[in-house]
Scaffold this motif. Structure first.
Motif, PDB file in Angstrom:
ATOM      1  N   PHE A  57     -17.298  26.616  19.749  1.00 22.90           N
ATOM      2  CA  PHE A  57     -17.103  27.512  18.618  1.00 22.90           C
ATOM      3  C   PHE A  57     -18.406  27.599  17.823  1.00 22.90           C
ATOM      4  O   PHE A  57     -18.858  26.615  17.234  1.00 22.90           O
ATOM      5  N   ASN A  58     -18.990  28.783  17.832  1.00 24.11           N
ATOM      6  CA  ASN A  58     -20.260  28.978  17.142  1.00 24.11           C
ATOM      7  C   ASN A  58     -20.066  29.179  15.649  1.00 24.11           C
ATOM      8  O   ASN A  58     -19.027  29.695  15.207  1.00 24.11           O
ATOM      9  N   PRO A  59     -21.040  28.799  14.836  1.00 24.26           N
ATOM     10  CA  PRO A  59     -20.961  28.997  13.384  1.00 24.26           C
ATOM     11  C   PRO A  59     -20.811  30.473  12.988  1.00 24.26           C
ATOM     12  O   PRO A  59     -20.253  30.787  11.936  1.00 24.26           O
ATOM     13  N   ASN A  60     -21.301  31.399  13.833  1.00 20.91           N
ATOM     14  CA  ASN A  60     -21.201  32.826  13.513  1.00 20.91           C
ATOM     15  C   ASN A  60     -19.836  33.418  13.844  1.00 20.91           C
ATOM     16  O   ASN A  60     -19.615  34.621  13.696  1.00 20.91           O
ATOM     17  N   GLY A  61     -18.905  32.584  14.337  1.00 22.07           N
ATOM     18  CA  GLY A  61     -17.548  33.041  14.610  1.00 22.07           C
ATOM     19  C   GLY A  61     -17.275  33.401  16.051  1.00 22.07           C
ATOM     20  O   GLY A  61     -16.123  33.638  16.427  1.00 22.07           O
ATOM     21  N   GLU A  68     -18.439  26.451  35.346  1.00 16.87           N
ATOM     22  CA  GLU A  68     -19.410  25.932  36.306  1.00 16.87           C
ATOM     23  C   GLU A  68     -20.437  26.980  36.729  1.00 16.87           C
ATOM     24  O   GLU A  68     -21.524  26.647  37.231  1.00 16.87           O
ATOM     25  N   SER A  69     -20.098  28.259  36.506  1.00 12.23           N
ATOM     26  CA  SER A  69     -21.020  29.328  36.908  1.00 12.23           C
ATOM     27  C   SER A  69     -21.820  29.908  35.750  1.00 12.23           C
ATOM     28  O   SER A  69     -22.638  30.803  35.956  1.00 12.23           O
ATOM     29  N   GLY A  70     -21.572  29.435  34.519  1.00 16.32           N
ATOM     30  CA  GLY A  70     -22.343  29.946  33.403  1.00 16.32           C
ATOM     31  C   GLY A  70     -21.550  29.984  32.111  1.00 16.32           C
ATOM     32  O   GLY A  70     -20.509  29.343  31.977  1.00 16.32           O
ATOM     33  N   GLU A  71     -22.038  30.753  31.148  1.00 21.33           N
ATOM     34  CA  GLU A  71     -21.404  30.864  29.835  1.00 21.33           C
ATOM     35  C   GLU A  71     -21.104  32.327  29.513  1.00 21.33           C
ATOM     36  O   GLU A  71     -21.880  33.217  29.849  1.00 21.33           O
ATOM     37  N   THR A  72     -19.954  32.551  28.848  1.00 17.90           N
ATOM     38  CA  THR A  72     -19.558  33.893  28.437  1.00 17.90           C
ATOM     39  C   THR A  72     -19.117  33.841  26.977  1.00 17.90           C
ATOM     40  O   THR A  72     -18.410  32.908  26.576  1.00 17.90           O
ATOM     41  N   GLU A  73     -19.517  34.844  26.206  1.00 15.93           N
ATOM     42  CA  GLU A  73     -19.206  34.875  24.777  1.00 15.93           C
ATOM     43  C   GLU A  73     -18.013  35.793  24.507  1.00 15.93           C
ATOM     44  O   GLU A  73     -17.919  36.883  25.063  1.00 15.93           O
ATOM     45  N   PHE A  74     -17.104  35.331  23.630  1.00 16.88           N
ATOM     46  CA  PHE A  74     -15.917  36.100  23.266  1.00 16.88           C
ATOM     47  C   PHE A  74     -15.720  36.060  21.750  1.00 16.88           C
ATOM     48  O   PHE A  74     -16.302  35.214  21.049  1.00 16.88           O
ATOM     49  N   ASP A  75     -14.897  36.988  21.264  1.00 14.26           N
ATOM     50  CA  ASP A  75     -14.549  37.004  19.840  1.00 14.26           C
ATOM     51  C   ASP A  75     -13.359  36.108  19.546  1.00 14.26           C
ATOM     52  O   ASP A  75     -13.275  35.501  18.468  1.00 14.26           O
ATOM     53  N   ARG A  76     -12.401  36.039  20.487  1.00 16.83           N
ATOM     54  CA  ARG A  76     -11.184  35.260  20.299  1.00 16.83           C
ATOM     55  C   ARG A  76     -10.839  34.560  21.615  1.00 16.83           C
ATOM     56  O   ARG A  76     -11.257  34.977  22.684  1.00 16.83           O
ATOM     57  N   ILE A  77     -10.016  33.534  21.516  1.00 16.42           N
ATOM     58  CA  ILE A  77      -9.528  32.851  22.709  1.00 16.42           C
ATOM     59  C   ILE A  77      -8.062  32.505  22.518  1.00 16.42           C
ATOM     60  O   ILE A  77      -7.631  32.147  21.416  1.00 16.42           O
ATOM     61  N   ILE A  78      -7.281  32.656  23.568  1.00 16.03           N
ATOM     62  CA  ILE A  78      -5.865  32.279  23.555  1.00 16.03           C
ATOM     63  C   ILE A  78      -5.672  31.142  24.555  1.00 16.03           C
ATOM     64  O   ILE A  78      -5.961  31.298  25.746  1.00 16.03           O
ATOM     65  N   LEU A  87      -6.747  20.850  24.233  1.00 13.28           N
ATOM     66  CA  LEU A  87      -7.532  19.872  23.482  1.00 13.28           C
ATOM     67  C   LEU A  87      -8.725  19.383  24.300  1.00 13.28           C
ATOM     68  O   LEU A  87      -9.833  19.204  23.768  1.00 13.28           O
ATOM     69  N   THR A  88      -8.529  19.176  25.585  1.00  8.48           N
ATOM     70  CA  THR A  88      -9.609  18.699  26.449  1.00  8.48           C
ATOM     71  C   THR A  88     -10.743  19.718  26.538  1.00  8.48           C
ATOM     72  O   THR A  88     -11.927  19.347  26.596  1.00  8.48           O
ATOM     73  N   MET A  89     -10.387  21.003  26.546  1.00  5.97           N
ATOM     74  CA  MET A  89     -11.402  22.045  26.673  1.00  5.97           C
ATOM     75  C   MET A  89     -12.201  22.250  25.394  1.00  5.97           C
ATOM     76  O   MET A  89     -13.359  22.666  25.437  1.00  5.97           O
ATOM     77  N   MET A  90     -11.613  21.950  24.245  1.00  3.33           N
ATOM     78  CA  MET A  90     -12.245  22.262  22.968  1.00  3.33           C
ATOM     79  C   MET A  90     -13.403  21.327  22.654  1.00  3.33           C
ATOM     80  O   MET A  90     -13.290  20.113  22.779  1.00  3.33           O
ATOM     81  N   ASP A  91     -14.515  21.920  22.233  1.00  3.62           N
ATOM     82  CA  ASP A  91     -15.657  21.140  21.791  1.00  3.62           C
ATOM     83  C   ASP A  91     -15.508  20.836  20.301  1.00  3.62           C
ATOM     84  O   ASP A  91     -15.250  21.740  19.504  1.00  3.62           O
ATOM     85  N   GLY A 217      -5.145  30.643  14.949  1.00  2.00           N
ATOM     86  CA  GLY A 217      -6.160  31.560  14.453  1.00  2.00           C
ATOM     87  C   GLY A 217      -7.398  30.894  13.890  1.00  2.00           C
ATOM     88  O   GLY A 217      -8.396  31.572  13.613  1.00  2.00           O
ATOM     89  N   ARG A 218      -7.338  29.579  13.696  1.00  2.00           N
ATOM     90  CA  ARG A 218      -8.499  28.883  13.142  1.00  2.00           C
ATOM     91  C   ARG A 218      -9.661  28.945  14.133  1.00  2.00           C
ATOM     92  O   ARG A 218      -9.505  28.660  15.316  1.00  2.00           O
ATOM     93  N   ARG A 219     -10.795  29.347  13.657  1.00  2.00           N
ATOM     94  CA  ARG A 219     -12.007  29.499  14.469  1.00  2.00           C
ATOM     95  C   ARG A 219     -11.803  30.499  15.610  1.00  2.00           C
ATOM     96  O   ARG A 219     -12.492  30.459  16.631  1.00  2.00           O
ATOM     97  N   GLY A 220     -10.835  31.411  15.454  1.00  2.00           N
ATOM     98  CA  GLY A 220     -10.596  32.422  16.477  1.00  2.00           C
ATOM     99  C   GLY A 220      -9.783  31.930  17.661  1.00  2.00           C
ATOM    100  O   GLY A 220      -9.716  32.607  18.690  1.00  2.00           O
ATOM    101  N   ALA A 221      -9.138  30.765  17.530  1.00  2.00           N
ATOM    102  CA  ALA A 221      -8.346  30.197  18.623  1.00  2.00           C
ATOM    103  C   ALA A 221      -6.853  30.349  18.344  1.00  2.00           C
ATOM    104  O   ALA A 221      -6.383  30.083  17.236  1.00  2.00           O
ATOM    105  N   TYR A 222      -6.110  30.781  19.366  1.00  2.00           N
ATOM    106  CA  TYR A 222      -4.666  30.965  19.251  1.00  2.00           C
ATOM    107  C   TYR A 222      -3.969  30.201  20.368  1.00  2.00           C
ATOM    108  O   TYR A 222      -4.564  29.929  21.423  1.00  2.00           O
ATOM    109  N   TYR A 223      -2.703  29.872  20.127  1.00  2.00           N
ATOM    110  CA  TYR A 223      -1.954  29.023  21.052  1.00  2.00           C
ATOM    111  C   TYR A 223      -0.590  29.646  21.341  1.00  2.00           C
ATOM    112  O   TYR A 223       0.104  30.100  20.434  1.00  2.00           O
TER     113      TYR A 223
END
Length: 273
Positions: A57-61, A68-78, A87-91, A217-223
């Motif tokens: 979760f970046n400071p800019n939101g 394993e193949s790289g990084e992708t940027e998103f606005d939200r995650i479910i 929980l294991t995936m969250m930094d 919704g905190r930090r753009g994360a939903y469950y």
């Protein structure tokens, strides 16, 4: 199933769905559930078999999903997965995220009976004496031997998707926790239920109805999914996904059904969305 920890308030609801004194009546799709997933993912890029190493979760939101193949940027995650997988995936999860997601208990923590089921068409897993009647009229065959529960779901007795197999004189069965020998030629696959069924306990109920709303919704994360609902049912799990999607801008799919809209509004309130 272990019912000692089930809150009494849930018992009448369970009885309405699966009564002990009479057969239940349910409705299903005319064909199979794959039609639902095809419609839900229409126009969406679907990636499977991808190992997610970390969600940052970046400071800019924005949110970075690292694979394993790289990084992708998103606005939200479910997180439509188990609580502990999220929980294991969250930094750097917060203290509340650690508590709410880390304290959910699952049935396979202490009962492995339903972790893996074998999909097959071998009718010999059912005793000869009652075999034809069970294959024709029953949804389950359950046998208890020395505290070991063996359960065979007779899918072809009720599911439209199983009728084609049934018409070929081959039952469509899913057997769990059996020591019986199943004809290898009749086995079509294995279904896994690992981390699919949270305990129906008062503790999980409190987390689902009280704590999860504070991290939605905190930090753009939903469950969404079974752990994020109070009832641990297929319908509520699906509905929780519709609620999160609607929160992010998707159209509500059942505006003409008053009962569906009522359920949607109630669960939306419980989820804090």
């Amino acid at each position: 199933a272990k019912l000692d920890s089930v809150p009494a308030v849930i018992a009448p609801v369970i009885h309405d769905l699966i009564p002990l004194d009479a057969p239940s009546q349910m409705r299903t799709w005319c064909e199979n559930s794959s039609l639902v997933f095809q419609a839900m993912t229409e126009g969406i890029t679907v990636c499977t078999g991808v190992n997610i190493e970390k969600v940052l979760f970046n400071p800019n939101g924005t949110i970075i999903i690292k694979t394993e193949s790289g990084e992708t940027e998103f606005d939200r995650i479910i997180f439509a997965c188990s609580a502990d997988a999220a929980l294991t995936m969250m930094d750097s999860p917060s203290a509340l995220e650690k508590f709410a997601l880390g304290k959910i208990g699952y049935s396979d923590d202490d009962d492995t009976s339903f972790i893996d089921g074998r999909i097959h068409s071998d009718p010999t897993v059912i005793p000869t004496e009652h075999r034809q009647e069970i294959l024709r009229e029953f949804a389950n065959y359950i046998e208890i031997n020395d505290d070991r529960i063996e359960n065979t779901f007779v899918i072809s007795s009720w599911a439209p998707a199983g009728q084609a197999v049934k018409d070929q004189n081959k039952p469509f069965l899913v057997t769990y926790n059996s020591n019986r020998t199943i004809d290898p030629a009749a086995i079509q696959g294995v279904v896994s239920n690992k981390r699919c069924h949270p305990h129906m306990s008062l503790w999980n109920l409190v987390i689902a109805t009280v704590l999860i709303r504070f991290i939605q919704g905190r930090r753009g994360a939903y469950y969404c999914g079974s752990f994020a609902t109070p009832g641990n049912g297929h319908d509520l799990s699906l509905l929780s996904g519709l609620i999160v999607a609607h929160t992010l801008g998707a159209r509500y799919p059942f505006p003409d059904s008053k009962n569906a809209a009522t359920d949607f509004a109630k669960l939306r309130t419980l989820m804090g969305l």
